[in-house]
Scaffold this active site. Structure first.
Site, PDB file in Angstrom:
ATOM      1  N   LYS A  32     -44.541  -0.024  -2.856  1.00 37.81           N
ATOM      2  CA  LYS A  32     -45.335   0.814  -1.960  1.00 37.81           C
ATOM      3  C   LYS A  32     -45.215   2.296  -2.321  1.00 37.81           C
ATOM      4  CE  LYS A  32     -45.135  -2.402   2.012  1.00 37.81           C
ATOM      5  NZ  LYS A  32     -46.527  -2.502   2.528  1.00 37.81           N
ATOM      6  N   HIS A  44     -50.171 -14.136   0.533  1.00 36.06           N
ATOM      7  CA  HIS A  44     -50.030 -12.739   0.957  1.00 36.06           C
ATOM      8  C   HIS A  44     -49.429 -11.833  -0.102  1.00 36.06           C
ATOM      9  CE1 HIS A  44     -50.977 -12.687   5.281  1.00 36.06           C
ATOM     10  NE2 HIS A  44     -50.605 -13.954   5.262  1.00 36.06           N
ATOM     11  N   LYS A  68     -44.375   2.166   6.822  1.00 35.17           N
ATOM     12  CA  LYS A  68     -44.506   0.798   6.311  1.00 35.17           C
ATOM     13  C   LYS A  68     -43.139   0.368   5.818  1.00 35.17           C
ATOM     14  CE  LYS A  68     -47.712   2.347   3.453  1.00 35.17           C
ATOM     15  NZ  LYS A  68     -48.774   1.356   3.521  1.00 35.17           N
ATOM     16  N   ARG A  69     -42.950  -0.912   5.537  1.00 32.92           N
ATOM     17  CA  ARG A  69     -41.674  -1.358   4.979  1.00 32.92           C
ATOM     18  C   ARG A  69     -41.336  -0.535   3.743  1.00 32.92           C
ATOM     19  NH1 ARG A  69     -38.810  -5.895   7.064  1.00 32.92           N
ATOM     20  NH2 ARG A  69     -37.365  -5.232   5.481  1.00 32.92           N
ATOM     21  N   LYS A  77     -55.477   0.574  10.365  1.00 35.30           N
ATOM     22  CA  LYS A  77     -55.161   1.192  11.659  1.00 35.30           C
ATOM     23  C   LYS A  77     -55.391   2.698  11.603  1.00 35.30           C
ATOM     24  CE  LYS A  77     -51.405  -2.174  12.036  1.00 35.30           C
ATOM     25  NZ  LYS A  77     -49.960  -2.310  11.787  1.00 35.30           N
ATOM     26  N   THR A 108     -52.491  -3.445   6.175  1.00 36.42           N
ATOM     27  CA  THR A 108     -53.223  -3.374   7.428  1.00 36.42           C
ATOM     28  C   THR A 108     -52.957  -2.034   8.098  1.00 36.42           C
ATOM     29  OG1 THR A 108     -51.385  -4.552   8.469  1.00 36.42           O
ATOM     30  CG2 THR A 108     -53.356  -5.846   7.942  1.00 36.42           C
TER      31      THR A 108
HETATM   32  C1  LIG Z   1     -49.344  -2.591  10.650  1.00 38.07           C
HETATM   33  C2  LIG Z   1     -47.868  -2.621  10.566  1.00 38.07           C
HETATM   34  C3  LIG Z   1     -47.240  -2.873   9.339  1.00 38.07           C
HETATM   35  C4  LIG Z   1     -48.008  -3.088   8.057  1.00 38.07           C
HETATM   36  O1  LIG Z   1     -48.167  -1.832   7.420  1.00 38.07           O
HETATM   37  P1  LIG Z   1     -48.642  -1.724   5.904  1.00 38.07           P
HETATM   38  O2  LIG Z   1     -48.858  -0.268   5.713  1.00 38.07           O
HETATM   39  O3  LIG Z   1     -49.904  -2.509   5.795  1.00 38.07           O
HETATM   40  O4  LIG Z   1     -47.557  -2.261   5.062  1.00 38.07           O
HETATM   41  C5  LIG Z   1     -45.866  -2.888   9.295  1.00 38.07           C
HETATM   42  N1  LIG Z   1     -45.124  -2.660  10.398  1.00 38.07           N
HETATM   43  C6  LIG Z   1     -45.691  -2.391  11.586  1.00 38.07           C
HETATM   44  C7  LIG Z   1     -44.815  -2.118  12.752  1.00 38.07           C
HETATM   45  C8  LIG Z   1     -47.073  -2.375  11.715  1.00 38.07           C
HETATM   46  O5  LIG Z   1     -47.628  -2.134  12.914  1.00 38.07           O
END
Ligand SMILES: *Cc1c(COP(=O)(O)O)cnc(C)c1O
Length: 843
Positions: free
Chosen positions: A584, A387, A578-579, A692, A688
């Site tokens: 990022k 990953h 995101k984190r 979304k 991911t």
């Molecule tokens: C989808 C999701 C992530 C992943 O987000 P990225 O932008 O791909 O890092 C992280 N936290 C939550 C709560 C999510 O639903």
């Protein structure tokens, strides 16, 4: 509104039917509940649960009592399917997928299970009949935060798809008593609060103490002569008990229910009692605490391993229990040589890789299988998903620690490595550079086991999680292995479940889509392509835009109630959730905001020319990651200045609701216009969140990184705002020597933004507060924020211009939805089946 004709007076009129007095005769599940469910039946079961499980009458029930009873009732209906499913599968000899993951970021269960079980209608009617506000119960739920971010959420999407596709599978993980911390802000700085998600009851889980497994640690090994064969034997020093807690994982309206089995650590009774009897109560309590610590907390970090002993204990604890658990499901006389016909263990990153030597140990030491045969079996039973691309995130365990905690496993790893390196020598000769490069044991800075290498050597397949990532895995992360085992390397691009992230999260858009093309898309997301022609239909565009506007209102209700915040009317909603991690590049987004702000206050930008925007951040920082926490502080600091400066007149807003989690994601994503996916090219494995957003009709501003590449290819350049360096360009600059200060010198806009931060404008004049951020950018900037700044600013200008044409924007948004069906996790799971698992076709 209600079809619960019987009403609901809180009394009990239902008696469980007794079916058979012959306890030994097999009987079908007791038909206590009617299928298909009716509102009356649902109401009755709800009251039973309230009375007998909760011990309260309806009149006296608290919100929590009602919530627990509702959850139990939903679970009861799913359990009917689960029991029937078990009966159907009993004796079936299908190959199962055991998904091993240290994290599952599940999100709320109530709505998910109501949807999958097709129970939402009867539940609403039943609650109405009882005078209960279902929405209040929804809001009462606390999501189990048993994961950090994308990796844990991926595992949750995958178990949903496995059930929906009807793949026999079990998810295995850890039932952390404290999941990911709850984030609050004090003076703009992150403060972590414990996530006590279990305190008010955990109605979705079922403890199965009778299925507990014993997991051993420590001690030593000894060799024994077993009728002429010298064998090694592990004499462990201490044990813990692993108690399973099962979650039902319902497929979408297909009657299938899989299991998610999460393990909790408990002190073994024998151990306890011995010490208690000796009268040393303190020691007994210490021992108990020690054992139970193993499943106490989720490691709150993402992308950087912490070399913590407890972490290794957690990893071994859950995989050892899981392997034993799975083997225990096979018939007594099962020939373990045929194990690959019955199971594939999918390793979600390196966290479960200690399962490899564990399976070897079980086969060789416990079942007396010859080493070579056991190795052949093991290699077919594992597959590994990588990953990451960050070298520091590739997990290693010091030999000293592994040998102390799991001495037999270390011996096994040594032998695997010896034989592997012999094979490398046989192919390439005594190329010592290559040998050192490929050894599972690293020698520097300390002797340590490289878990990614172990997984690659042991696994039948190694996959990356997006096309670009899989290519970089082959070319840059594991090139020697890709040369040695070319057939092992493959790609499975990540996906997200359309049930949670479209059907549940975006009811307005779901209805619009279903009205247009029927509801088949929920389990066959490529059918969204049928929406493409509607992008040219003005009425559809208007309806689509109305849904987006409605989602913004819905978000505002959530934000108002939660944080007293709101998105500005008519604003472009620009979202980065995101984190928090430097790769990022939340800082790039901050620099954009600061530049716009500086432009207006300095008069370079006329206020009237500023596209009204709300920039919404959501991000948790690992508690030990100081720079990430400073960036959070900076975002909040910039927000409090920008949001209140009258010169901006509210046209630029920065919102940072705390505690980003799945529940918040479900409100935010459907309301977004613009999705920020701006990592440095070559650093984000897939992402991911990006999927979304696109599926919910946000346009992406993004680099050529991770799955952004595939999103752009599918939606088309005209419907995606691409900017920044490509991965080869990044590699080239890195090679030549990157000098961020040069970008600062050359770009006046960038200079003004950084100078404004450095001046203390966002820290009450105190220049020291953000000095570490500024000097990091100027002198290190590991993720090349400054190199991509001007391209990013130009791309944002293209965004503003595009947004000015609302109808054109909506057309592009519709095309994003229509063309992103590929990103269903159902497709990912089909790819795993075709390329890796070779489990039988699903129905
Ligand atoms: C989808 C999701 C992530 C992943 O987000 P990225 O932008 O791909 O890092 C992280 N936290 C939550 C709560 C999510 O639903």
């Amino acid at each position: 509104m209600s079809s619960a004709s019987g009403g609901c007076d809180g009394s009990l009129r239902y008696v469980r039917r007794v079916t058979s007095s012959d306890a030994t005769a097999p009987h079908p599940p007791v038909p206590a509940l009617e299928l298909p469910p009716t509102a009356d039946g649902f109401t009755a079961q709800f009251l039973r649960n309230l009375n007998f499980d909760g011990g309260v009458t309806l009149a006296d029930a608290s919100t929590n009592d009602r919530y627990l009873a509702l959850a139990r009732t939903v679970r009861d209906y799913l359990m009917l399917h689960a029991l029937a499913d078990q009966q159907r599968q009993a004796g079936a000899q299908a190959k199962a997928v055991c998904y091993l993951s240290a994290e599952y970021l599940l999100g709320n269960q109530l709505d998910n299970d109501l949807l999958a079980g097709d129970l939402a209608g009867v539940a609403a009617d039943a609650m109405a009949a009882c005078g209960i506000d279902l929405d209040e119960l929804r809001r009462h739920e606390i999501e189990p935060g048993l994961g950090n971010g994308g990796l844990g959420r991926l595992a949750a999407c995958f178990i949903d798809s496995l059930a929906t596709l009807g793949v026999p599978s079990i998810g295995y993980g850890i039932r952390y008593e404290y999941g990911i911390f709850r984030q609050t802000f004090e003076d703009g700085q992150q403060v972590e609060q414990p996530d006590a998600w279990l305190t008010l009851g955990a109605p979705w889980e079922q403890p199965r103490p009778e299925a507990a497994q014993t997991v051993s640690f420590g001690g030593r090994t000894e060799t024994v002569d077993d009728a002429g064969t010298v064998r090694s034997r592990w004499i462990p020093e201490w044990n813990v008990s692993a108690v399973p807690y099962d979650y039902l994982v319902p497929g979408f309206r297909n009657g299938r229910v899989n299991t998610l089995r999460l393990w909790r650590a408990k002190a073994t009774d024998a151990f306890d009692l011995r010490i208690f009897n000796s009268g040393d109560y303190e020691q007994a309590v210490r021992a108990q605490t020690f054992a139970e610590n193993i499943s106490k907390v989720l490691y709150p970090e993402d992308s950087t391993p912490q070399g913590k002993e407890l972490r290794l204990q957690q990893q071994y604890f859950f995989v050892a229990a899981s392997i034993r658990d799975f083997l225990g499901r096979l018939p007594e006389d099962f020939d373990l040589a045929r194990l690959p016909e019955r199971v594939i263990f999918q390793l979600n990153d390196t966290h479960p890789v200690i399962a490899v030597p564990e399976l070897m140990r079980v086969l060789v030491d416990e079942h007396g299988m010859a080493w070579d045969e056991a190795w052949a079996v093991t290699q077919q039973c594992f597959a590994y998903t990588c990953h990451t691309l960050l070298p520091e995130a590739l997990e290693v365990w010091p030999v000293e620690l592994l040998g102390r905690l799991l001495p037999r496993h270390l011996e096994i790893v040594y032998r695997i490595n010896e034989e592997f390196l012999a094979a490398v020598r046989a192919r390439f000769g005594d190329d010592e550079m290559r040998i050192r490069d490929m050894s599972i044991i690293a020698e520097f800075p300390v002797r340590a086991v490289r878990m990614a290498y172990l997984a690659t050597v042991a696994g039948s397949r190694v996959n990356g999680v997006a096309e670009l990532h899989s290519q970089l895995l082959r070319d840059k992360v594991l090139p020697a292995f890709a040369e040695f085992f070319p057939e092992k390397f493959t790609n499975v691009t990540n996906g997200v479940t359309p049930r949670r992230f479209l059907r549940l999260a975006n009811p307005g858009l779901s209805t619009l889509i279903t009205d247009a093309i029927g509801d088949g898309w929920v389990t066959d997301l490529e059918r969204l392509h049928e929406l493409e022609p509607l992008a040219e239909d003005a009425a559809f565009r208007a309806a689509f835009a109305a849904v987006k506007a409605g989602n913004k209102r819905r978000l505002n209700e959530v934000l108002q109630a939660r944080d007293g915040m709101r998105v500005g009317d008519g604003h472009l909603v620009d979202v980065m959730v995101k984190r928090l991690h430097e790769y990022k590049r939340q800082l790039l987004k901050v620099l954009h905001v600061v530049s716009e702000y500086e432009g207006v206050v300095s008069g370079r930008i006329a206020l009237a020319d500023l596209q009204p925007r709300t920039v919404l951040f959501g991000a948790k920082a690992a508690p030990g990651y100081a720079m990430a926490k400073r960036i959070i502080h900076l975002i909040n600091a910039v927000g409090s200045v920008v949001n209140t400066d009258p010169r901006l007149d509210g046209r630029l807003q920065v919102l940072f609701p705390p505690n980003y989690n799945v529940t918040l994601a479900e409100s935010v994503i459907p309301a977004a216009d613009l999705s920020e996916q701006i990592s440095l090219a070559g650093k984000e494995a897939s992402g991911t969140g990006n999927m979304k957003f696109a599926l919910n009709g946000a346009l992406t501003i993004g680099t050529d990184d991770g799955a952004n590449v595939e999103i752009r290819e599918l939606v088309g350049d005209a419907n995606f705002f691409l900017f920044g360096m490509t991965e080869p360009e990044v590699a080239e600059i890195a090679q030549a020597g990157y000098h961020p200060a040069a970008f600062y010198q050359e770009d006046a806009g960038l200079r003004r933004a950084i100078d404004l931060i450095a001046s203390g404008a966002f820290s009450g004049g105190d220049r020291s507060v953000f000095e570490p951020v500024v000097s990091n950018l100027l002198y290190e900037d590991r993720f090349m924020v400054l190199a991509d700044y001007s391209a990013y600013m130009a791309a944002q200008q293209r965004v503003d211009a595009a947004y000015a044409d609302q109808d054109g924007w909506t057309r592009a948004a519709i095309l994003n939805v229509a063309r992103c069906g590929f990103f269903s996790s159902d497709r990912s799971i089909r790819d795993y089946i075709d390329r890796i698992w070779h489990t039988p076709p699903t129905t």
